[in-house]
Structures are given as structure tokens and as C-alpha cells.
Design an enzyme around this catalytic site. Structure first.
Site, PDB file in Angstrom:
ATOM      1  N   CYS A   1      31.721  39.927  30.028  1.00  0.00           N
ATOM      2  CA  CYS A   1      32.546  40.628  29.034  1.00  0.00           C
ATOM      3  C   CYS A   1      33.036  39.679  27.951  1.00  0.00           C
ATOM      4  CB  CYS A   1      33.763  41.260  29.691  1.00  0.00           C
ATOM      5  SG  CYS A   1      33.331  42.606  30.785  1.00  0.00           S
TER       6      CYS A   1
ATOM      7  N   CYS B   1      42.385  42.145  24.969  1.00  0.00           N
ATOM      8  CA  CYS B   1      42.791  40.786  25.336  1.00  0.00           C
ATOM      9  C   CYS B   1      44.225  40.777  25.855  1.00  0.00           C
ATOM     10  CB  CYS B   1      42.675  39.844  24.144  1.00  0.00           C
ATOM     11  SG  CYS B   1      40.975  39.588  23.623  1.00  0.00           S
TER      12      CYS B   1
END
Lengths: 139, 391
Positions: free
Chosen positions: A34, A103
Site C-alpha cells: 500500500c 495517512c
């Protein structure tokens, strides 16, 4: 990619980079496929997080959120730390581009994972509900 | 601080002569090329001059085989959709590759939604399409094969002439997306043997907003934009005259300069590639060792992620790009590197330096000086690097 000045400050000069050799809890979330991995270390004394450090593989936002979340948890009790949401981390950085919000989710999960590890190390029931796997938010 | 522009694959700075040639068409020569009066004919004349220049650059037999578009992406859409729809009485099958630009790949995916079948042929570890795979993929229902001339990410040049021999023998049309090659290396539609070819002006020192599709005379293609007589009735809309003029001048300059461009870039490219491999541990060069563009150096830097490298490079005045997740905003590793079999984690650390005619050896040496400490710094931050050292 338009990052806020705050994000760029934390990316260029991240706080709390490193490891804590005798950490009381270590969290590890994400995967290289990812494109981001966070490893977060905490030191706990009398229920208060006294130190936090990180190592991160990832983009500018991943590094900046790692830096910010480790700043935010220091001095907080475990219960207070568990209340730090991904939105709070993003807001503290004056926002993240929508495609980078995942994030901040990763930062929240890394912290939860470290706290969970802290309870497991003490063979105590963990109040943390860990998410299974790591999914990106849709952009 | 030194400024180094190593992102010519993204866009190039327009040539001064291009800009100067465009200016009158932004001001006094503003006529609509379809108008009958002098204002119109001046603009029309300028467009036809540009058409002849673009035709000459790619050695097209007739200027009317050049259709101006707004971009390379539009030319790709026009080619795929126009040919598939125009020839569907023959069949509804298209062959393309796994490493095409998204303008081709997503057009093909759209065609699938419209009921067409698409075969995506694979590539080898260097990113090369095997013509035998194309031959195997062609069925009696196939109308079009679309394989890019060179890959814009890793720079690998495809064996288009060989593929053309197959498509011609099998009675199938061949399109090539030549956005990465036209104006950079010699491109000759007759030598390549293609029926259609896409190009883009801003890839070779022309302006943004002007591209072209070459369509060999007699090829059946449906109009891409309905509503007017422009571009032979196949692409309606008042022409972007200044940009088309600019594209024409860029084509004329390229015709004269292309042989020299390769000779100037190749030693710089090789110096950069060699320097990166020598100075940084665990760096891998992507693409074919020899069948590659003179402009591209694409590497994967292990244990770190591409965007963070680019941000630090930018702070040092270096503009580069990456096929990695974060930069492309796709949150996935580059489909090109994935198709080449590059490990998905390693592909996250991809960097593309694309050189152009303004670049010098000093630029290369500057990047070789500033990049290693950036890599070292990010690796010190990376849990993957720490894990490697532990094991």
C-alpha cells in the site's frame, strides 16, 4: 500535491524519529504494497505516555502524521491517547489533501496498535479494538 | 540554489521560437479559420501550414492525414473509440498492452463497458511487448491493435515495425501512442508501418493544448466530436489556432534537431544511471538496457517511498517525478512496473528522471550529489531498512 506549511515542516524536520529499545508498547501497521508502514513506540509510566518515537516508510503525509501523533501523545494518559482521532491529527497539521487522509488513519491505528501491545505485554485485557487489515479510504 | 528540471516526461518548456510564432495568433490574427473573410483565411492558412509541418516530422504522405486534437490523450481516445466504433461490423475485439498510458488503457476499459472485448498483452521484465503475443491475441473479430511506441515511464521502446508486419498480414489496424517519442527520437510512420499515431506538442517544446492523431488515408474512423466541419468533419470545435501554430513550429524545429537531441541526451542519461547505481546501495534500473529513450532514467530505490524522495529533491531545486502510488494519486504501485514484474513494495520507491535539451552534465552531477544523503535520511526513518539490517 498541495501540502500545508505545517505538513512540510513536520516532513522536513520530523520530531521523534527513532526507536525506543525498552518500549512498553510497539505498534506496527500498514504494508509496503500500500506504500506506507508505521512503527510506533511508546514508553508508559503510571498510566501516562512519557515518550513516543516512530519509524515510517511512506509519503510526505505519512511521515508528517507520524511526527504529529507522537508529539500529541506525549504526556497523555492511555485513555486520553486512545481518544486521539485521525481527524485531530490531520487538523493539528492544518489539514491534509483528501487523497492523503488515509495517512492520518494509519497514524491513529499505529497508536492504537502500540497501546494494545502495551496491554498485551502486561497480560491485561486490552481496551483497544484493532481494525483487521488496513484499508485505504477511497479518494 | 541550483535548479534542475528533470521532468521532461511531464512537460517541456516551449521553445522561444514557438512562443513568438504563437503570439500574433493570440492577438491580431484572431480570425476563425472557418470564416470566409481575410481574418478567417489567415488563420486557416496558419493551421494548414502547421498540418504540413507535423506531417513532415513523422513522414506522413499527406497533410490531411493529420487531425489536430487538444492533447495526446484526446488523440488516444479518438484512435481507440473511433476505430472500434467505425469497424464494429467486422468485430468487436481490440488488442493492447498492459503498460499503455491511461489514455489508451482507460479508453480500452470504456470500450469493454460498451460491449467490446479487449486483450491486454503482457510485457517482459524490461517492459517489452513480444510481437508473438500480439499475433496470438489477434482473432477474426480484432479490428485494432494499439501498442505505445515507447513507454513514458520507463522509456522502453517497443518493436512497432515488427508488430506492424503482423497486423498488416492479418488485416488489422495498428495504432501507436507516440507521445513519448515524437520530437525526441526519429519517428517515421512509413518505417513503423502504423495506421494511426498519437503525438503531443508539449512533449517536445511546443505548447500545451495541441496534439494530433495521424490517420492513414482510407482508414475508417468515426468522428470524435460532432458538430462542425473542422478537421475533415471528424473533430468539431473552433480550432485552438495559437497552440496549433506552436505545435507546427515545434515540429519544424524537431525535424531539424531530433538527430542531435539523442546524441546530446544519451551520455547524460548514461552518466546519471551509472552514477545512481554506483553511489546508492540497493538501487535498480528499470526498463530495457539498450532499447530505451535517450531521455529516461527510471530507478527503484529500495526501502523508501518515491514521494518523500521527490519532496526532498524539490527542496534542493530538483524537479523529478515518480510512478509511485502517492504521486500518481492512485494509491497503487505503477501499473507499468507491476506488469514488468517489479515487486510492489519496491515499485513504491520508483523515481523517474526525464532529461531534456536544456540539461547539462552539471545538472546530472548535482543530482548525484544531493540524492544519496536524501536516500540515507529516509532510510534511517524506514522500518523496512531497520528490519533489513537486523536480519
Amino acid at each position: 500535491m498541495q501540502y500545508s506549511t505545517k505538513v512540510m515542516e513536520h516532513f522536513a524536520n520530523p520530531h521523534n524519529v527513532g526507536e525506543i529499545p525498552d518500549a512498553d508498547g510497539v505498534g506496527y501497521v500498514g504494508n509496503p504494497v500500500c506504500g506506507d508502514i508505521m512503527q510506533l513506540y511508546i514508553k508508559v509510566q503510571d498510566g501516562v505516555i512519557t515518550d513516543a518515537k516512530f519509524k515510517t516508510f511512506g509519503c510526505g503525509a505519512a511521515i508528517a502524521t507520524s511526527s504529529m501523533v507522537t508529539d500529541m501523545v506525549k504526556g497523555k494518559t492511555i485513555d486520553e491517547a486512545l481518544k486521539i482521532s485521525n481527524r485531530a491529527v490531520a487538523e493539528a497539521l492544518d489539514g491534509l489533501p483528501p487523497v492523503k487522509m488515509h495517512c492520518s488513519v494509519l497514524a491513529e491505528e499505529a497508536l492504537a496498535s502500540a497501546i494494545d501491545d502495551y496491554y498485551k505485554k502486561r497480560v491485561l485485557p486490552s481496551p483497544v479494538k484493532l481494525k483487521v487489515g488496513h484499508e485505504h479510504e477511497a479518494d | 540554489m541550483r535548479k534542475v528540471y528533470f521532468d521532461h516526461a511531464a512537460t517541456t518548456q516551449p521553445d522561444r521560437r514557438v512562443v513568438e510564432a504563437m503570439l500574433p495568433y493570440l492577438e491580431e490574427t484572431f480570425g476563425n479559420p472557418s470564416s470566409i473573410h481575410d481574418y478567417g483565411s489567415a488563420a486557416k492558412e496558419a493551421i494548414e501550414k502547421a498540418r504540413a509541418r507535423v506531417a513532415s516530422l513523422i513522414n506522413a504522405a499527406r497533410p490531411e492525414e493529420i487531425y489536430f486534437t487538444s492533447s495526446g490523450a484526446e488523440a488516444d481516445n479518438f484512435a481507440l473509440k473511433g476505430i472500434a466504433l467505425g469497424n464494429q461490423q467486422k468485430g468487436k475485439h481490440i488488442v493492447t498492452s498492459q503498460i499503455e498510458h491511461h489514455a489508451v488503457m482507460h479508453s480500452a476499459q470504456t470500450m469493454e463497458k460498451w460491449g467490446f472485448q479487449v486483450t491486454y498483452v503482457p510485457v517482459d521484465k524490461y517492459g517489452v511487448v513480444d510481437p508473438a503475443d500480439v499475433a496470438r491475441a489477434i482473432t477474426p473479430q480484432t479490428t485494432l491493435v494499439s501498442i505505445m511506441h515507447a513507454n513514458s515511464e520507463v522509456g522502453t521502446i517497443q518493436p512497432i515495425a515488427e508488430i506492424a508486419r503482423i497486423t498488416r498480414e492479418r488485416g488489422v489496424l495498428l495504432h501507436t501512442d507516440a507521445v513519448a517519442t515524437v520530437g525526441i527520437i526519429p519517428v517515421d510512420v512509413k518505417e513503423l508501418g502504423v495506421d494511426l499515431l498519437s503525438l503531443s506538442g508539449h512533449a517536445f517544446y511546443g505548447p500545451k493544448g495541441a496534439g494530433a492523431l495521424y490517420v492513414h488515408k482510407g482508414v475508417r474512423i468515426v468522428p470524435f466530436i460532432d458538430g462542425g466541419v473542422q478537421e475533415g468533419g471528424r473533430r468539431a470545435g473552433t480550432e485552438n489556432v495559437p497552440a496549433i501554430v506552436g505545435l507546427g513550429v515545434a515540429a519544424e524545429i524537431a525535424k531539424a534537431e531530433v538527430p542531435g537531441r539523442g546524441a546530446q541526451l544519451t551520455p547524460l542519461r548514461d552518466r546519471l544511471a551509472r552514477g545512481l547505481l554506483e553511489r546508492i546501495d540497493r538501487v535498480y534500473l528499470n526498463g530495457h538496457p539498450t532499447q530505451r529513450l535517450p531521455s529516461h532514467v527510471n530507478v527503484c530505490v529500495e526501502y523508501i517511498e518515491g514521494e518523500s524522495i521527490l519532496l526532498f529533491l524539490n527542496m534542493q531545486g530538483v524537479a523529478a517525478s515518480s510512478g509511485s502510488a502517492c504521486t500518481s494519486r492512485a494509491l497503487k504501485a505503477s501499473h507499468v512496473l507491476t506488469a514488468m514484474g517489479v515487486d510492489p513494495a519496491l515499485a513504491q520507491g520508483s523515481l523517474l528522471f526525464s532529461l531534456g535539451r536544456g540539461n547539462t552534465q552539471e545538472d546530472v552531477d548535482y543530482v548525484l550529489e544531493v540524492l544519496p544523503p536524501i536516500v540515507e535520511r529516509l532510510r534511517q526513518m524506514s522500518p523496512l531498512y531497520a528490519a533489513r539490517k537486523d536480519s
